[in-house]
Design a protein around this motif. Structure first.
Motif, short mmCIF file in Angstrom:
data_model
loop_
_atom_site.label_atom_id
_atom_site.label_comp_id
_atom_site.label_asym_id
_atom_site.label_seq_id
_atom_site.Cartn_x
_atom_site.Cartn_y
_atom_site.Cartn_z
N PRO A 218 0.84 -1.21 0.00
CA PRO A 218 0.00 0.00 0.00
C PRO A 218 0.87 1.25 0.00
N THR A 219 0.33 2.34 -0.54
CA THR A 219 1.04 3.62 -0.54
C THR A 219 0.16 4.68 0.14
N PRO A 220 0.78 5.79 0.57
CA PRO A 220 -0.01 6.87 1.20
C PRO A 220 -0.98 7.55 0.23
N MET A 221 -0.81 7.29 -1.08
CA MET A 221 -1.62 7.97 -2.09
C MET A 221 -2.72 7.09 -2.67
N ASP A 222 -2.90 5.89 -2.14
CA ASP A 222 -3.85 4.94 -2.73
C ASP A 222 -5.26 5.52 -2.89
N ASP A 223 -5.68 6.35 -1.94
CA ASP A 223 -7.05 6.88 -1.98
C ASP A 223 -7.31 7.76 -3.19
N LEU A 224 -6.25 8.25 -3.83
CA LEU A 224 -6.42 9.11 -5.01
C LEU A 224 -6.87 8.32 -6.24
N PHE A 225 -6.62 7.01 -6.25
CA PHE A 225 -6.74 6.22 -7.48
C PHE A 225 -8.11 5.56 -7.62
N ASP A 226 -8.52 5.44 -8.88
CA ASP A 226 -9.78 4.76 -9.18
C ASP A 226 -9.64 3.25 -9.05
N HIS A 227 -8.44 2.75 -9.33
CA HIS A 227 -8.17 1.32 -9.26
C HIS A 227 -6.86 1.10 -8.53
N VAL A 228 -6.89 0.25 -7.49
CA VAL A 228 -5.71 -0.03 -6.68
C VAL A 228 -5.50 -1.54 -6.63
N ILE A 229 -4.32 -1.98 -7.06
CA ILE A 229 -4.00 -3.40 -7.06
C ILE A 229 -2.70 -3.60 -6.29
N HIS A 230 -2.76 -4.35 -5.20
CA HIS A 230 -1.56 -4.69 -4.43
C HIS A 230 -1.20 -6.13 -4.75
N ALA A 231 -0.22 -6.29 -5.62
CA ALA A 231 0.17 -7.63 -6.08
C ALA A 231 1.51 -7.55 -6.76
N ASP A 232 2.07 -8.72 -7.07
CA ASP A 232 3.32 -8.77 -7.82
C ASP A 232 3.11 -8.18 -9.21
N LEU A 233 3.95 -7.23 -9.56
CA LEU A 233 3.77 -6.47 -10.79
C LEU A 233 3.90 -7.35 -12.04
N VAL A 234 4.88 -8.23 -12.07
CA VAL A 234 5.06 -9.10 -13.23
C VAL A 234 3.84 -10.01 -13.41
N ALA A 235 3.30 -10.53 -12.31
CA ALA A 235 2.11 -11.39 -12.39
C ALA A 235 0.91 -10.62 -12.94
N VAL A 236 0.76 -9.38 -12.51
CA VAL A 236 -0.34 -8.55 -13.01
C VAL A 236 -0.18 -8.28 -14.50
N VAL A 237 1.04 -7.97 -14.92
CA VAL A 237 1.30 -7.70 -16.34
C VAL A 237 0.99 -8.93 -17.18
N GLU A 238 1.36 -10.09 -16.71
CA GLU A 238 1.07 -11.32 -17.45
C GLU A 238 -0.43 -11.50 -17.65
N GLN A 239 -1.22 -11.17 -16.63
CA GLN A 239 -2.67 -11.26 -16.76
C GLN A 239 -3.21 -10.21 -17.72
N LEU A 240 -2.66 -9.01 -17.63
CA LEU A 240 -3.11 -7.95 -18.54
C LEU A 240 -2.83 -8.32 -20.00
N LYS A 241 -1.69 -8.91 -20.27
CA LYS A 241 -1.33 -9.30 -21.64
C LYS A 241 -2.33 -10.32 -22.20
N GLN A 242 -2.84 -11.17 -21.36
CA GLN A 242 -3.80 -12.16 -21.81
C GLN A 242 -5.16 -11.55 -22.09
N LEU A 243 -5.44 -10.44 -21.43
CA LEU A 243 -6.77 -9.80 -21.54
C LEU A 243 -6.84 -8.74 -22.63
N ILE A 244 -5.70 -8.16 -22.96
CA ILE A 244 -5.70 -7.05 -23.94
C ILE A 244 -5.55 -7.61 -25.35
#
Length: 244
Positions: A218-244
């Motif tokens: 988590p970061t001190p700025m999380d409340d500013l964002f519409d979408h907040v994902i706390h996870a391994d970045l490479v794993a998230v990117v791999e999922q995004l690549k499959q969806l886009i």
């Protein structure tokens, strides 16, 4: 995950995307995360002093010895773009207008192929003589324990082209311009603890563009964002690549 599906949709629909990236983007390339909860700065706060303007001015010879050790300059050529860098570069090849504002000093975004990269804190690959302005590349910096300007009658110890502690930030306006011209902001792998970089999401908020953050912690700025994902970045990117 619902948030990742929503983020994939935003990326697919966006024409112009600005990425704010931090150390978490480069950790998969083997580069240490300096400011995570278990990062280098938490191990030894004196590193900030040894990479400061004051220490360079006081003892430029020892500054370079510690600088090379802290930033692992000898290993710099071994670092290569990872899945996250390549994902952002692929979006550009697919026709999206991509801007990157990065805290990282490893130049891996440019090496991956992105064309518009704002190196907010400079880069490790070059140095400049503070007296005559002569520029030196990584090869020269690697050849000498303490790189000295070779210009006739100068012989000044050169300065690395990163923002040292105590230096002013000169890229903030350029970063804000990149945000103003985008219709989506993605913040990747940064704790948003360092000002003035941490102020950039607030600028995006003023423009009303969608904002998402992907970070391990988590970061001190999380409340500013519409979408907040706390996870391994490479794993998230791999999922995004499959969806886009």
């Amino acid at each position: 995950m619902k948030q990742i599906n929503q983020l994939a949709k935003l990326i697919s629909e966006a024409k112009s995307i600005v990425f704010l990236t931090g150390a978490g983007v480069s950790t998969a390339s083997g580069i240490p995360d300096f400011r995570s909860t278990d990062g280098i700065w938490t191990e030894d706060r004196s590193r900030e002093y040894y990479t400061s303007v004051d220490y360079y001015t006081k003892d430029p010879y020892d500054f370079w010895r510690k600088y090379k050790e802290i930033f692992q300059i000898k290993l710099l050529r071994n670092f290569q773009p990872n899945e996250v860098h390549n994902f952002i570069a692929e979006l550009e090849t697919q026709g999206k207008d991509i801007s990157i504002v990065t805290q990282n000093v490893d130049s891996l975004h440019s090496l991956a192929g992105n064309k518009h990269v704002v190196e907010y804190h400079g880069n490790l690959n070059t140095a400049t003589c503070p007296v005559c302005g002569a520029h030196y590349d990584l090869a020269y910096l690697m050849e000498h324990d303490v790189p000295v300007c070779t210009t006739t009658d100068c012989k000044t110890v050169v300065r690395p082209d990163i923002v040292l502690f105590g230096d002013p930030i000169t890229k903030h306006s350029e970063a804000e311009m990149a945000i103003a011209s985008s219709d989506l902001m993605l913040v990747l792998g940064t704790s948003l603890l360092v000002t003035p970089f941490s102020l950039l999401p607030s600028s995006a908020k003023q423009y009303g563009i969608p904002m998402a953050i992907v970070n391990r912690d988590p970061t001190p700025m999380d409340d500013l964002f519409d979408h907040v994902i706390h996870a391994d970045l490479v794993a998230v990117v791999e999922q995004l690549k499959q969806l886009i």
